[in-house]
Design a protein around this motif. Structure first.
Motif, PDB file in Angstrom:
ATOM      1  N   GLN A  45       0.818  -1.208   0.000  1.00 49.20           N
ATOM      2  CA  GLN A  45       0.000   0.000   0.000  1.00 49.20           C
ATOM      3  C   GLN A  45       0.856   1.264   0.000  1.00 49.20           C
ATOM      4  OE1 GLN A  45      -2.404  -0.739   3.440  1.00 49.20           O
ATOM      5  NE2 GLN A  45      -3.873  -1.982   2.319  1.00 49.20           N
ATOM      6  N   SER A  46       2.092   1.158   0.439  1.00 52.83           N
ATOM      7  CA  SER A  46       2.973   2.330   0.461  1.00 52.83           C
ATOM      8  C   SER A  46       3.514   2.665  -0.932  1.00 52.83           C
ATOM      9  CB  SER A  46       4.143   2.101   1.422  1.00 52.83           C
ATOM     10  OG  SER A  46       5.079   1.190   0.863  1.00 52.83           O
ATOM     11  N   LEU A  47       3.345   1.754  -1.887  1.00 50.94           N
ATOM     12  CA  LEU A  47       3.830   1.984  -3.249  1.00 50.94           C
ATOM     13  C   LEU A  47       2.877   2.899  -4.010  1.00 50.94           C
ATOM     14  CD1 LEU A  47       4.816  -1.668  -4.234  1.00 50.94           C
ATOM     15  CD2 LEU A  47       6.314   0.131  -3.352  1.00 50.94           C
ATOM     16  N   SER A  48       3.420   3.628  -4.946  1.00 49.41           N
ATOM     17  CA  SER A  48       2.583   4.448  -5.817  1.00 49.41           C
ATOM     18  C   SER A  48       1.859   3.532  -6.808  1.00 49.41           C
ATOM     19  CB  SER A  48       3.437   5.458  -6.581  1.00 49.41           C
ATOM     20  OG  SER A  48       4.248   4.777  -7.526  1.00 49.41           O
ATOM     21  N   LEU A  49       0.868   4.069  -7.502  1.00 51.45           N
ATOM     22  CA  LEU A  49       0.140   3.285  -8.488  1.00 51.45           C
ATOM     23  C   LEU A  49       1.087   2.768  -9.566  1.00 51.45           C
ATOM     24  CD1 LEU A  49      -2.473   2.142  -9.599  1.00 51.45           C
ATOM     25  CD2 LEU A  49      -2.871   4.341 -10.719  1.00 51.45           C
ATOM     26  N   ASN A  50       2.011   3.596 -10.021  1.00 47.69           N
ATOM     27  CA  ASN A  50       2.977   3.166 -11.032  1.00 47.69           C
ATOM     28  C   ASN A  50       3.861   2.032 -10.515  1.00 47.69           C
ATOM     29  OD1 ASN A  50       2.094   4.938 -12.976  1.00 47.69           O
ATOM     30  ND2 ASN A  50       3.599   6.506 -12.482  1.00 47.69           N
ATOM     31  N   GLU A  51       4.304   2.133  -9.262  1.00 50.60           N
ATOM     32  CA  GLU A  51       5.138   1.071  -8.680  1.00 50.60           C
ATOM     33  C   GLU A  51       4.347  -0.226  -8.537  1.00 50.60           C
ATOM     34  OE1 GLU A  51       8.236   3.562  -5.880  1.00 50.60           O
ATOM     35  OE2 GLU A  51       6.162   3.357  -5.204  1.00 50.60           O
ATOM     36  N   ARG A  52       3.077  -0.121  -8.163  1.00 51.34           N
ATOM     37  CA  ARG A  52       2.238  -1.316  -8.050  1.00 51.34           C
ATOM     38  C   ARG A  52       2.071  -1.991  -9.408  1.00 51.34           C
ATOM     39  NH1 ARG A  52      -2.703   0.314  -3.943  1.00 51.34           N
ATOM     40  NH2 ARG A  52      -1.396   1.295  -2.370  1.00 51.34           N
ATOM     41  N   MET A  53       1.856  -1.196 -10.441  1.00 51.34           N
ATOM     42  CA  MET A  53       1.696  -1.756 -11.783  1.00 51.34           C
ATOM     43  C   MET A  53       2.994  -2.403 -12.264  1.00 51.34           C
ATOM     44  SD  MET A  53      -1.406  -1.513 -12.406  1.00 51.34           S
ATOM     45  CE  MET A  53      -1.341  -2.130 -14.068  1.00 51.34           C
ATOM     46  N   GLU A  54       4.130  -1.802 -11.938  1.00 53.87           N
ATOM     47  CA  GLU A  54       5.418  -2.400 -12.289  1.00 53.87           C
ATOM     48  C   GLU A  54       5.581  -3.746 -11.592  1.00 53.87           C
ATOM     49  OE1 GLU A  54       8.809   0.168 -11.740  1.00 53.87           O
ATOM     50  OE2 GLU A  54       7.785   1.825 -12.746  1.00 53.87           O
ATOM     51  N   MET A  55       5.174  -3.822 -10.320  1.00 52.09           N
ATOM     52  CA  MET A  55       5.251  -5.089  -9.592  1.00 52.09           C
ATOM     53  C   MET A  55       4.349  -6.137 -10.247  1.00 52.09           C
ATOM     54  SD  MET A  55       7.414  -4.832  -7.061  1.00 52.09           S
ATOM     55  CE  MET A  55       6.980  -6.277  -6.147  1.00 52.09           C
TER      56      MET A  55
END
Length: 68
Positions: free
Chosen positions: A24-34
């Protein structure tokens, strides 16, 4: 004084809740990259997974979620 980044080896940080807080601490872009990295990893291990239809959960395994 710069902030120091440390690596923790505490098993308490391996709980589902801790992992959820990290995600949840990740940005939307970081979540999508994951998501893309996980998808690529799964496909590299088992490329036929996309051909599977009507997947069913493994018997005997239960995931318990708690509300914090």
């Amino acid at each position: 004084m710069p902030t120091q980044i440390a690596v923790s080896h505490d098993f308490a940080e391996e709980t589902q809740e801790a992992k959820a807080r990290w995600f949840q601490s990740l940005s939307l872009n970081e979540r999508m990259e994951m998501l893309c990295m996980f998808t690529d990893m799964i496909l590299s291990v088992n490329s036929q997974i996309v051909d599977q239809k009507d997947a069913e959960p493994v018997a005997g395994r239960v995931l318990v979620l708690s509300q914090s």
